[in-house]
Design an enzyme around this catalytic site. Structure first.
Site, PDB file in Angstrom:
ATOM      1  N   ASP A 103       0.268 -16.797  -9.409  1.00 44.46           N
ATOM      2  CA  ASP A 103       0.243 -15.715  -8.434  1.00 44.46           C
ATOM      3  C   ASP A 103      -1.017 -15.892  -7.590  1.00 44.46           C
ATOM      4  O   ASP A 103      -2.123 -15.587  -8.031  1.00 44.46           O
ATOM      5  CB  ASP A 103       0.234 -14.374  -9.187  1.00 44.46           C
ATOM      6  CG  ASP A 103       0.008 -13.199  -8.246  1.00 44.46           C
ATOM      7  OD1 ASP A 103      -0.111 -13.410  -7.035  1.00 44.46           O
ATOM      8  OD2 ASP A 103      -0.063 -12.065  -8.755  1.00 44.46           O
TER       9      ASP A 103
ATOM     10  N   LYS B 299      -2.432 -10.095   2.919  1.00 45.62           N
ATOM     11  CA  LYS B 299      -3.805 -10.195   2.383  1.00 45.62           C
ATOM     12  C   LYS B 299      -4.548 -11.366   3.044  1.00 45.62           C
ATOM     13  O   LYS B 299      -5.751 -11.506   2.896  1.00 45.62           O
ATOM     14  CB  LYS B 299      -3.770 -10.390   0.864  1.00 45.62           C
ATOM     15  CG  LYS B 299      -3.205  -9.168   0.131  1.00 45.62           C
ATOM     16  CD  LYS B 299      -3.211  -9.381  -1.359  1.00 45.62           C
ATOM     17  CE  LYS B 299      -2.299  -8.428  -2.104  1.00 45.62           C
ATOM     18  NZ  LYS B 299      -2.796  -7.057  -2.171  1.00 45.62           N
TER      19      LYS B 299
ATOM     20  N   GLN C 211      -4.364 -13.189  -4.380  1.00 43.09           N
ATOM     21  CA  GLN C 211      -5.793 -13.044  -4.068  1.00 43.09           C
ATOM     22  C   GLN C 211      -6.470 -14.401  -3.871  1.00 43.09           C
ATOM     23  O   GLN C 211      -7.361 -14.533  -3.028  1.00 43.09           O
ATOM     24  CB  GLN C 211      -6.510 -12.282  -5.204  1.00 43.09           C
ATOM     25  CG  GLN C 211      -5.989 -10.877  -5.456  1.00 43.09           C
ATOM     26  CD  GLN C 211      -6.309  -9.898  -4.329  1.00 43.09           C
ATOM     27  OE1 GLN C 211      -7.195 -10.116  -3.506  1.00 43.09           O
ATOM     28  NE2 GLN C 211      -5.551  -8.808  -4.288  1.00 43.09           N
TER      29      GLN C 211
ATOM     30  N   HIS D 212      -1.695  -8.415 -12.172  1.00 46.87           N
ATOM     31  CA  HIS D 212      -1.118  -7.331 -11.383  1.00 46.87           C
ATOM     32  C   HIS D 212       0.280  -7.076 -11.951  1.00 46.87           C
ATOM     33  O   HIS D 212       0.928  -8.004 -12.446  1.00 46.87           O
ATOM     34  CB  HIS D 212      -1.028  -7.827  -9.933  1.00 46.87           C
ATOM     35  CG  HIS D 212      -0.613  -6.814  -8.929  1.00 46.87           C
ATOM     36  ND1 HIS D 212       0.686  -6.404  -8.775  1.00 46.87           N
ATOM     37  CD2 HIS D 212      -1.335  -6.132  -7.987  1.00 46.87           C
ATOM     38  CE1 HIS D 212       0.758  -5.522  -7.789  1.00 46.87           C
ATOM     39  NE2 HIS D 212      -0.459  -5.339  -7.295  1.00 46.87           N
TER      40      HIS D 212
ATOM     41  N   CYS E   3      -2.662  -1.314  -9.968  1.00 46.46           N
ATOM     42  CA  CYS E   3      -1.430  -1.974 -10.452  1.00 46.46           C
ATOM     43  C   CYS E   3      -1.775  -2.945 -11.573  1.00 46.46           C
ATOM     44  O   CYS E   3      -1.221  -4.059 -11.620  1.00 46.46           O
ATOM     45  CB  CYS E   3      -0.701  -2.711  -9.337  1.00 46.46           C
ATOM     46  SG  CYS E   3      -0.186  -1.638  -8.002  1.00 46.46           S
TER      47      CYS E   3
HETATM   48  C1  LIG Z   1      -3.025 -10.437  -7.753  1.00 48.28           C
HETATM   49  C2  LIG Z   1      -1.893  -9.761  -7.017  1.00 48.28           C
HETATM   50  N1  LIG Z   1      -0.646 -10.142  -7.261  1.00 48.28           N
HETATM   51  C3  LIG Z   1       0.400  -9.598  -6.635  1.00 48.28           C
HETATM   52  C4  LIG Z   1       0.222  -8.600  -5.714  1.00 48.28           C
HETATM   53  C5  LIG Z   1       1.410  -8.011  -5.038  1.00 48.28           C
HETATM   54  O1  LIG Z   1       1.377  -8.283  -3.674  1.00 48.28           O
HETATM   55  P1  LIG Z   1       2.429  -7.601  -2.680  1.00 48.28           P
HETATM   56  O2  LIG Z   1       2.364  -6.125  -2.941  1.00 48.28           O
HETATM   57  O3  LIG Z   1       1.942  -7.976  -1.330  1.00 48.28           O
HETATM   58  O4  LIG Z   1       3.768  -8.175  -2.997  1.00 48.28           O
HETATM   59  C6  LIG Z   1      -1.064  -8.144  -5.428  1.00 48.28           C
HETATM   60  C7  LIG Z   1      -1.297  -7.040  -4.492  1.00 48.28           C
HETATM   61  O5  LIG Z   1      -2.265  -6.324  -4.564  1.00 48.28           O
HETATM   62  C8  LIG Z   1      -2.155  -8.748  -6.094  1.00 48.28           C
HETATM   63  O6  LIG Z   1      -3.420  -8.373  -5.850  1.00 48.28           O
END
Ligand SMILES: Cc1ncc(COP(=O)(O)O)c(C=O)c1O
Length: 397
Positions: A193, A219, A196, A116, A356
């Site tokens: 990260d 999430k 998910q 992401h 993203c």
């Molecule tokens: C794999 C992953 N990392 C980071 C993020 C960013 O999360 P947030 O927008 O809640 O900070 C997301 C959000 O879709 C994601 O799917």
């Protein structure tokens, strides 16, 4: 536990709500989470500030939420849990505090191609600031990580490795255990990260030996605007503060300022109190469920949807993963937005676009995808409705 009884706990699903197949973007919230948030505002006070009882009580609940997250992640100390606005802010904190103070000119940051943007852009920014080099760990055509390339890259030297636990577009679970131990053997620090991954697995940060692990509350059935940075205490202790302000200081004078210990050092200003307590409510609720049964249910829904979709002309599933609750597909020659719109008109909510994750879409040579992601409140009927709507959409296209 029966899935249909769980569904009743989500007010957002009260008919005529849409069939929600977009939980990887954000999950609906169970009533217990809504109650916990409302309760905080009913007895509103600030934390770590007042001498009055209301503030003291709320501070106790706020710090208990931190302990709940500590136990959820199997972290060694509560001070290793830092509240952030979400995974994005947590990754930026690590980049700007840890990486910016540690990285030297020419040192390498390895980042997987499947990330992401939240786990790419902060590293690009810190690379520019420090003269470090950002290097891509490539993915394979089946949307898994290229482990041979990874080992070669590590052998050439790396100071930091940033990887997703589970990717948001294809639902690929990276072999993070192997990747972390290989990175450590090569002397690199690892950032995972978990935005998910944490939704679908119980995580033990000590067993994983992750140096940093981040996730977002929303999430995980919790509120928006709250997230978690887990870091090993020795690393966090040595890191400089990032944001300055109230409550992160010991003593301020115009001659200079000294900072408090963890976790306050990284929590300047009034925190998201309802967010933290709401997230703890979500975690405590989730921990009382049979998570293995839920995952089996989600895999079943994914298999059923993919199997039915594959019967439709020109539908291409991108990098189908086993045991996933998320998948992406395209229909060659049709814009993803058109399909999403036709589904929306039939009350089916999916995500369409690049998610993203431009580098991943580039690697797959697609302009964007349609993503379907399931959560524990989805049913076989939801899949049936989705497939019927897809058949109708394909007829119209
Ligand atoms: C794999 C992953 N990392 C980071 C993020 C960013 O999360 P947030 O927008 O809640 O900070 C997301 C959000 O879709 C994601 O799917």
């Amino acid at each position: 536990m029966h899935i249909s009884t769980l569904r009743d706990q989500f007010p957002a699903l009260t008919p005529p709500a849409a069939i929600y197949l977009d939980s990887a973007a954000t999950a609906h919230k169970p009533q217990v989470v809504l109650d916990a948030i409302q309760d905080v505002y009913r007895h509103s006070a600030n934390v770590h500030r007042g001498t009055h009882k209301q503030s003291a009580d709320l501070t106790t609940r706020f710090e208990q939420a931190r302990v709940d997250v500590q136990h959820f992640l199997h972290a060694r100390y509560p001070q290793e849990i830092i509240w952030t606005r979400g995974a994005t802010e947590a990754l930026n904190l690590i980049a700007q505090s840890y990486a910016r103070s540690q990285l030297q000119q020419g040192e390498r940051i390895l980042v997987s191609e499947m990330e992401h943007h939240a786990n790419i852009v902060p590293w690009q920014m810190v690379a520019e600031q420090t003269g470090a080099e950002l290097v891509k760990i490539p993915m394979l055509a089946d949307c898994t990580i290229d482990m041979d390339a990874y080992h070669q890259l590590l052998a050439q030297g790396a100071a930091l490795v940033a990887i997703a636990h589970v990717t948001n577009v294809t639902g690929t679970r990276l072999p993070i255990e192997e990747m972390i131990s290989a990175a450590h053997a090569a002397g690199a620090v690892v950032v995972v990260d978990g935005a998910q991954g944490i939704v679908h697995e119980s995580v033990d940060v000590q067993a994983l030996d992750a140096d940093f692990y981040v996730f977002s509350g929303h999430k995980l059935f919790g509120p928006t605007g709250i997230g978690v940075l887990y870091g090993k205490k020795a690393l966090l202790d040595a890191m400089p503060p990032w944001h300055g302000g109230g409550k992160m200081v010991e003593r301020v004078s115009f001659a200079g300022t000294t900072y408090t210990d963890l976790p306050g050092k990284f929590e300047a200003g009034t925190p998201n109190i309802a967010g933290a307590i709401g997230l703890a409510a979500a975690i405590n609720w989730l921990q009382h469920l049979d998570r293995a049964a839920i995952e089996a249910h989600l895999h079943q829904l994914t298999d059923k949807a993919i199997c039915a979709l594959s019967q439709l002309d020109d539908v291409r599933i991108l990098g189908r993963q086993a045991n996933s609750s998320t998948f992406s597909f395209v229909i060659d020659g049709v814009h993803y937005q058109d399909i999403a719109m036709l589904l929306d008109q039939q009350n089916i909510a999916v995500r369409a676009g690049t998610h993203c994750a431009h580098p991943l879409c580039d690697a797959l040579n697609v302009a964007g995808t349609i993503r379907v992601s399931f959560a524990l409140y989805n049913t076989e009927q939801d899949v049936d409705h989705f497939i019927a709507a897809m058949i109708k959409a394909c007829d119209l296209l």
